[in-house]
Write a protein that holds these residues in place. Structure first.
Motif, PDB file in Angstrom:
ATOM      1  N   MET A  72       0.836  -1.213   0.000  1.00 58.05           N
ATOM      2  CA  MET A  72       0.000   0.000   0.000  1.00 58.05           C
ATOM      3  C   MET A  72       0.860   1.249   0.000  1.00 58.05           C
ATOM      4  O   MET A  72       0.558   2.227  -0.697  1.00 58.05           O
ATOM      5  CB  MET A  72      -0.959  -0.005   1.190  1.00 58.05           C
ATOM      6  CG  MET A  72      -2.089  -0.998   1.053  1.00 58.05           C
ATOM      7  SD  MET A  72      -3.347  -0.860   2.339  1.00 58.05           S
ATOM      8  CE  MET A  72      -2.479  -1.520   3.747  1.00 58.05           C
ATOM      9  N   LYS A  73       1.957   1.229   0.741  1.00 53.08           N
ATOM     10  CA  LYS A  73       2.870   2.378   0.784  1.00 53.08           C
ATOM     11  C   LYS A  73       3.498   2.605  -0.589  1.00 53.08           C
ATOM     12  O   LYS A  73       3.533   3.725  -1.088  1.00 53.08           O
ATOM     13  CB  LYS A  73       3.948   2.127   1.841  1.00 53.08           C
ATOM     14  CG  LYS A  73       4.987   3.205   1.941  1.00 53.08           C
ATOM     15  CD  LYS A  73       6.050   2.817   2.965  1.00 53.08           C
ATOM     16  CE  LYS A  73       7.256   3.688   2.781  1.00 53.08           C
ATOM     17  NZ  LYS A  73       8.458   3.101   3.312  1.00 53.08           N
ATOM     18  N   VAL A  81     -10.310   3.405   0.936  1.00 53.89           N
ATOM     19  CA  VAL A  81     -10.840   2.656  -0.209  1.00 53.89           C
ATOM     20  C   VAL A  81      -9.705   2.112  -1.073  1.00 53.89           C
ATOM     21  O   VAL A  81      -9.729   0.951  -1.490  1.00 53.89           O
ATOM     22  CB  VAL A  81     -11.807   3.535  -1.037  1.00 53.89           C
ATOM     23  CG1 VAL A  81     -12.199   2.842  -2.326  1.00 53.89           C
ATOM     24  CG2 VAL A  81     -13.037   3.880  -0.217  1.00 53.89           C
ATOM     25  N   ALA A  82      -8.687   2.929  -1.323  1.00 53.15           N
ATOM     26  CA  ALA A  82      -7.552   2.484  -2.143  1.00 53.15           C
ATOM     27  C   ALA A  82      -6.810   1.342  -1.453  1.00 53.15           C
ATOM     28  O   ALA A  82      -6.433   0.356  -2.099  1.00 53.15           O
ATOM     29  CB  ALA A  82      -6.607   3.646  -2.421  1.00 53.15           C
ATOM     30  N   GLY A  83      -6.603   1.450  -0.147  1.00 50.93           N
ATOM     31  CA  GLY A  83      -5.917   0.400   0.594  1.00 50.93           C
ATOM     32  C   GLY A  83      -6.683  -0.906   0.591  1.00 50.93           C
ATOM     33  O   GLY A  83      -6.105  -1.981   0.398  1.00 50.93           O
ATOM     34  N   VAL A  84      -7.984  -0.830   0.793  1.00 50.40           N
ATOM     35  CA  VAL A  84      -8.811  -2.044   0.800  1.00 50.40           C
ATOM     36  C   VAL A  84      -8.870  -2.643  -0.605  1.00 50.40           C
ATOM     37  O   VAL A  84      -8.779  -3.865  -0.771  1.00 50.40           O
ATOM     38  CB  VAL A  84     -10.217  -1.753   1.364  1.00 50.40           C
ATOM     39  CG1 VAL A  84     -11.161  -2.928   1.121  1.00 50.40           C
ATOM     40  CG2 VAL A  84     -10.134  -1.441   2.859  1.00 50.40           C
ATOM     41  N   THR A  85      -8.975  -1.806  -1.626  1.00 51.33           N
ATOM     42  CA  THR A  85      -9.015  -2.296  -3.005  1.00 51.33           C
ATOM     43  C   THR A  85      -7.726  -3.044  -3.347  1.00 51.33           C
ATOM     44  O   THR A  85      -7.765  -4.151  -3.894  1.00 51.33           O
ATOM     45  CB  THR A  85      -9.242  -1.136  -3.994  1.00 51.33           C
ATOM     46  OG1 THR A  85     -10.473  -0.503  -3.675  1.00 51.33           O
ATOM     47  CG2 THR A  85      -9.260  -1.625  -5.426  1.00 51.33           C
ATOM     48  N   TRP A  91      -5.259 -10.311  -2.438  1.00 47.60           N
ATOM     49  CA  TRP A  91      -5.855 -11.561  -1.948  1.00 47.60           C
ATOM     50  C   TRP A  91      -6.268 -12.436  -3.134  1.00 47.60           C
ATOM     51  O   TRP A  91      -5.972 -13.631  -3.158  1.00 47.60           O
ATOM     52  CB  TRP A  91      -7.071 -11.270  -1.062  1.00 47.60           C
ATOM     53  CG  TRP A  91      -7.821 -12.517  -0.699  1.00 47.60           C
ATOM     54  CD1 TRP A  91      -7.519 -13.375   0.309  1.00 47.60           C
ATOM     55  CD2 TRP A  91      -8.958 -13.060  -1.371  1.00 47.60           C
ATOM     56  NE1 TRP A  91      -8.414 -14.430   0.309  1.00 47.60           N
ATOM     57  CE2 TRP A  91      -9.310 -14.260  -0.716  1.00 47.60           C
ATOM     58  CE3 TRP A  91      -9.723 -12.647  -2.463  1.00 47.60           C
ATOM     59  CZ2 TRP A  91     -10.390 -15.041  -1.112  1.00 47.60           C
ATOM     60  CZ3 TRP A  91     -10.795 -13.436  -2.865  1.00 47.60           C
ATOM     61  CH2 TRP A  91     -11.115 -14.611  -2.188  1.00 47.60           C
ATOM     62  N   PHE A  92      -6.947 -11.838  -4.108  1.00 47.16           N
ATOM     63  CA  PHE A  92      -7.462 -12.611  -5.242  1.00 47.16           C
ATOM     64  C   PHE A  92      -6.339 -13.248  -6.052  1.00 47.16           C
ATOM     65  O   PHE A  92      -6.449 -14.397  -6.478  1.00 47.16           O
ATOM     66  CB  PHE A  92      -8.332 -11.731  -6.144  1.00 47.16           C
ATOM     67  CG  PHE A  92      -8.985 -12.506  -7.252  1.00 47.16           C
ATOM     68  CD1 PHE A  92     -10.114 -13.261  -7.011  1.00 47.16           C
ATOM     69  CD2 PHE A  92      -8.456 -12.493  -8.536  1.00 47.16           C
ATOM     70  CE1 PHE A  92     -10.710 -13.997  -8.028  1.00 47.16           C
ATOM     71  CE2 PHE A  92      -9.043 -13.224  -9.559  1.00 47.16           C
ATOM     72  CZ  PHE A  92     -10.180 -13.979  -9.305  1.00 47.16           C
ATOM     73  N   PHE A  93      -5.238 -12.503  -6.259  1.00 42.53           N
ATOM     74  CA  PHE A  93      -4.177 -13.005  -7.119  1.00 42.53           C
ATOM     75  C   PHE A  93      -3.033 -13.691  -6.374  1.00 42.53           C
ATOM     76  O   PHE A  93      -2.182 -14.312  -7.013  1.00 42.53           O
ATOM     77  CB  PHE A  93      -3.628 -11.882  -8.001  1.00 42.53           C
ATOM     78  CG  PHE A  93      -4.590 -11.482  -9.077  1.00 42.53           C
ATOM     79  CD1 PHE A  93      -4.829 -12.305 -10.163  1.00 42.53           C
ATOM     80  CD2 PHE A  93      -5.292 -10.287  -8.989  1.00 42.53           C
ATOM     81  CE1 PHE A  93      -5.733 -11.950 -11.158  1.00 42.53           C
ATOM     82  CE2 PHE A  93      -6.201  -9.924  -9.973  1.00 42.53           C
ATOM     83  CZ  PHE A  93      -6.421 -10.756 -11.057  1.00 42.53           C
ATOM     84  N   LEU A  94      -2.988 -13.597  -5.049  1.00 40.87           N
ATOM     85  CA  LEU A  94      -1.920 -14.257  -4.289  1.00 40.87           C
ATOM     86  C   LEU A  94      -2.455 -15.239  -3.246  1.00 40.87           C
ATOM     87  O   LEU A  94      -2.154 -16.427  -3.297  1.00 40.87           O
ATOM     88  CB  LEU A  94      -1.024 -13.214  -3.608  1.00 40.87           C
ATOM     89  CG  LEU A  94      -0.203 -12.330  -4.543  1.00 40.87           C
ATOM     90  CD1 LEU A  94       0.528 -11.257  -3.762  1.00 40.87           C
ATOM     91  CD2 LEU A  94       0.774 -13.169  -5.349  1.00 40.87           C
ATOM     92  N   ALA A  95      -3.226 -14.739  -2.290  1.00 40.82           N
ATOM     93  CA  ALA A  95      -3.672 -15.600  -1.187  1.00 40.82           C
ATOM     94  C   ALA A  95      -4.621 -16.698  -1.671  1.00 40.82           C
ATOM     95  O   ALA A  95      -4.482 -17.854  -1.261  1.00 40.82           O
ATOM     96  CB  ALA A  95      -4.338 -14.756  -0.099  1.00 40.82           C
ATOM     97  N   LEU A  96      -5.577 -16.343  -2.490  1.00 35.95           N
ATOM     98  CA  LEU A  96      -6.525 -17.342  -2.976  1.00 35.95           C
ATOM     99  C   LEU A  96      -5.831 -18.448  -3.766  1.00 35.95           C
ATOM    100  O   LEU A  96      -6.061 -19.637  -3.496  1.00 35.95           O
ATOM    101  CB  LEU A  96      -7.643 -16.690  -3.792  1.00 35.95           C
ATOM    102  CG  LEU A  96      -8.725 -17.630  -4.324  1.00 35.95           C
ATOM    103  CD1 LEU A  96      -9.421 -18.380  -3.193  1.00 35.95           C
ATOM    104  CD2 LEU A  96      -9.748 -16.838  -5.150  1.00 35.95           C
ATOM    105  N   PRO A  97      -4.936 -18.133  -4.713  1.00 35.72           N
ATOM    106  CA  PRO A  97      -4.234 -19.222  -5.409  1.00 35.72           C
ATOM    107  C   PRO A  97      -3.381 -20.088  -4.476  1.00 35.72           C
ATOM    108  O   PRO A  97      -3.320 -21.303  -4.648  1.00 35.72           O
ATOM    109  CB  PRO A  97      -3.356 -18.494  -6.430  1.00 35.72           C
ATOM    110  CG  PRO A  97      -4.078 -17.216  -6.685  1.00 35.72           C
ATOM    111  CD  PRO A  97      -4.685 -16.832  -5.355  1.00 35.72           C
TER     112      PRO A  97
END
Length: 136
Positions: A72-73, A81-85, A91-97
């Motif tokens: 984020m930094k 909003v930017a941080g959560v996005t 999450w979608f492209f790293l944690a989930l896989p």
């Protein structure tokens, strides 16, 4: 305010505690029965001392929070909003896989456990991002 890798250390600690509490909620209350069944342990067996494992789990949590904070930094995500996005995209492209790897290559292909693990990371990461953006 003291900093670690340019991140507010108080924010990192509070975000880590928030994420750790999400884990307690997920695995200790909401999905405890499914988790214990998956792990093959009874409620009696779960009552043992897990201090060293909890300390290790908290260290892993701190590492994830620092990683999220750094991304984020580096992106310049100053707003909530930017941080959560950014966090949801990570999450979608790293944690989930990564979670899906455990499902595909583990000895037990348990989609319920995969969803419990993945949702734990999503909620924990988002909670961490919120804290990191609110406490700069």
């Amino acid at each position: 305010m003291p900093r670690i890798l340019g991140l507010n250390i108080v924010a990192v600690i509070v975000a880590s505690i928030a994420f750790f509490l999400v884990g307690w909620l997920w695995y200790g209350i909401l999905f405890m029965e499914a988790y214990m069944e998956y792990m093959g342990i009874s409620p009696d067996e779960a009552g043992g001392s897990f201090d060293i494992w909890m300390a290790g789990g908290f260290l892993i949590t701190v590492m994830q929070v620092i990683g999220l904070g750094l991304v984020m930094k580096w992106k310049g995500d100053a707003s909530l909003v930017a941080g959560v996005t950014t966090t949801v995209v990570l999450w979608f492209f790293l944690a989930l896989p990564f979670t899906m790897y455990a499902y595909l290559y583990g000895p037990v292909h348990d989609s319920t456990m995969m969803m419990i693990d993945a949702s734990h990371l999503l909620v924990g990461w988002v909670a961490s991002a919120v804290v990191l953006r609110l406490i700069k």
